[in-house]
Motif scaffolding. Structure first.
Motif, PDB file in Angstrom:
ATOM      1  N   ALA A   3     -20.773   1.069  18.889  1.00 15.86           N
ATOM      2  CA  ALA A   3     -20.168  -0.072  18.220  1.00 15.86           C
ATOM      3  C   ALA A   3     -19.780  -1.200  19.162  1.00 15.86           C
ATOM      4  N   HIS A   4     -20.114  -1.132  20.419  1.00 12.45           N
ATOM      5  CA  HIS A   4     -19.750  -2.181  21.372  1.00 12.45           C
ATOM      6  C   HIS A   4     -20.859  -3.216  21.404  1.00 12.45           C
ATOM      7  N   GLN A 112     -11.046   9.537  12.346  1.00 14.95           N
ATOM      8  CA  GLN A 112     -10.470   9.720  13.678  1.00 14.95           C
ATOM      9  C   GLN A 112     -10.125   8.387  14.323  1.00 14.95           C
ATOM     10  N   THR A 113     -10.983   7.393  14.129  1.00 16.17           N
ATOM     11  CA  THR A 113     -10.735   6.084  14.723  1.00 16.17           C
ATOM     12  C   THR A 113      -9.510   5.426  14.104  1.00 16.17           C
ATOM     13  N   LEU A 114      -9.388   5.503  12.785  1.00 15.74           N
ATOM     14  CA  LEU A 114      -8.253   4.877  12.112  1.00 15.74           C
ATOM     15  C   LEU A 114      -6.943   5.565  12.460  1.00 15.74           C
ATOM     16  N   ARG A 302     -20.437   8.319  26.254  1.00 17.99           N
ATOM     17  CA  ARG A 302     -19.527   8.043  27.370  1.00 17.99           C
ATOM     18  C   ARG A 302     -19.035   6.604  27.350  1.00 17.99           C
ATOM     19  N   HIS A 303     -18.545   6.187  26.216  1.00 20.81           N
ATOM     20  CA  HIS A 303     -18.117   4.795  26.071  1.00 20.81           C
ATOM     21  C   HIS A 303     -16.887   4.762  25.182  1.00 20.81           C
ATOM     22  N   ARG A 304     -16.034   3.775  25.397  1.00 15.63           N
ATOM     23  CA  ARG A 304     -14.812   3.665  24.604  1.00 15.63           C
ATOM     24  C   ARG A 304     -15.045   3.024  23.249  1.00 15.63           C
ATOM     25  N   GLY A 305     -16.252   2.647  22.953  1.00 18.08           N
ATOM     26  CA  GLY A 305     -16.555   2.098  21.648  1.00 18.08           C
ATOM     27  C   GLY A 305     -16.528   3.174  20.575  1.00 18.08           C
ATOM     28  N   VAL A 306     -16.916   2.788  19.359  1.00 19.07           N
ATOM     29  CA  VAL A 306     -16.932   3.702  18.224  1.00 19.07           C
ATOM     30  C   VAL A 306     -18.388   4.051  17.929  1.00 19.07           C
ATOM     31  N   PRO A 307     -18.842   5.251  18.277  1.00 21.13           N
ATOM     32  CA  PRO A 307     -20.261   5.605  18.125  1.00 21.13           C
ATOM     33  C   PRO A 307     -20.600   5.996  16.691  1.00 21.13           C
ATOM     34  N   LEU A 308     -20.647   5.030  15.804  1.00 24.44           N
ATOM     35  CA  LEU A 308     -20.857   5.317  14.383  1.00 24.44           C
ATOM     36  C   LEU A 308     -22.240   5.904  14.127  1.00 24.44           C
TER      37      LEU A 308
END
Length: 362
Positions: A3-4, A112-114, A302-308
């Motif tokens: 999501a980045h 989990q993100t929310l 391995r990223h702080r984004g949201v891997p939808l």
């Protein structure tokens, strides 16, 4: 993809590390897009693995077919027996596995993100059990005329509303929301068992697959409805991707960046409830996929984004692989996919509970 999605660098600026630049001209304008390399590579790898496992699921069983025979049968070529086995007996099950796994995992990633908590999946907070209870109510004939897919959506919505009400002002944050969901799930599970114990054995047998999770003999109509809901849910989730990434920050920071937290959480929860309800209507409660799918996606990206998208693909892969193992391990006996995922996922859930640091925000 992950999501980045940063904006492409202006002319003359150096290319940021870890990205590919796609540039073209359209209508006299220069259009460019930055693609994160690792996220794109992970998604393509998961897609390839999913295709391989789907081919194996279509070819393995009492009638074994090679990959070439499977693909010929899919295109309506080859012996009539091969076409019958692949297109009529196995294809619907494979499609149901892909759709339900993707829906569960995407729903879990959103939740989990929310909540900024990796334990806050639809299965953990009772949405799965409530959707199952309502679906079973329609199967065993309790006077409710709605079809199982519609009833499961009603159950998922009811559980979410109750969890919010019992959590008070904390919303999706903190463990009060999770504890409320656990209580709702326990009550829903008890109601399901009570309904099954008070009906004829034939009705109980018909409803039993809903309680353990199974892909055997799934309704094509319910699978089609789930497929449409999954496409819509994934599209809307990707549209929220940048905002979801900001939601992971502290509330004052998110608000300072212009994020309407109430609106984003309302939209994200609505998508999570929709996806969970439709998935339960097809496969029953296989909630641990919602825990494992996003975890695998985060580990790979391995990223702080949201891997939808990666979560959806990982969930589909887990569900399909678990169903294949359930069919083959004790053949001709079949282990329901819900039991396979529970055996595989429960140790990881226990590890998360015993390591508080692993429950930190996604």
């Amino acid at each position: 993809m992950n999501a980045h999605h940063p904006k492409a660098p202006a002319a003359g600026l150096p290319m940021p590390a870890g990205y590919w630049l796609l540039a073209t001209r359209w209508g006299g304008r220069e259009l460019s897009l930055l693609l994160p390399r690792r996220a794109l590579t992970v998604n393509l790898l998961l897609l390839l693995l999913l295709a391989l496992v789907a081919t194996a699921a279509l070819g393995l069983g009492s009638v074994r077919l090679g990959p070439a025979e499977v693909w010929h049968a899919l295109w309506g070529e080859g012996p009539a027996l091969h076409q019958l086995v692949v297109r009529e007996l196995r294809l619907q099950r494979v499609l149901a596995g892909i759709a339900t796994g993707a829906a569960f995992a995407l729903s879990g990633c959103l939740m989990q993100t929310l909540a900024r908590n990796r334990l806050a999946t639809p299965g953990i907070i009772g949405i799965d059990n409530a959707a199952t209870a309502f679906a079973v109510a329609s199967v065993v004939g309790t006077g409710i005329a709605l079809a199982p897919p519609a009833m499961s959506l009603v159950g998922a919505t009811t559980a979410t509303v109750l969890a919010f009400g019992l959590a008070g002002g904390s919303g999706t944050r903190g463990y009060r929301f999770i504890i409320a969901g656990l209580g709702i799930g326990a009550i829903a599970g008890a109601v399901t068992q009570l309904m099954l114990s008070r009906v004829a054995i034939d009705l109980a047998n018909a409803a039993f697959p809903w309680t353990v999770g199974s892909l055997n003999g799934r309704s094509p109509g319910a699978t089609l409805l789930l497929g449409v809901g999954l496409v819509v849910g994934l599209a809307l989730s990707l549209r929220l991707a940048r905002t979801l990434q900001l939601v992971q920050l502290a509330d004052p920071v998110s608000i300072g960046l212009g994020v309407s937290l109430r609106r984003v959480r309302r939209q994200g929860l609505a998508l999570s409830v929709l996806l969970t309800g439709l998935a339960v209507a097809v496969a029953g409660p296989v909630g641990l996929v919602a825990l494992l799918g996003p975890e695998i996606a985060r580990l790979l990206c391995r990223h702080r984004g949201v891997p939808l998208l990666a979560s959806a693909l990982a969930g589909a892969l887990i569900m399909l692989l678990a169903d294949l193992l359930g069919r083959l391990l004790l053949a001709p006996l079949e282990i329901p996919v819900g039991i396979v995922t529970a055996v595989a996922g429960s140790p990881y859930l226990l590890w998360m509970l015993l390591h508080p640091s692993s429950r930190s925000q996604p």
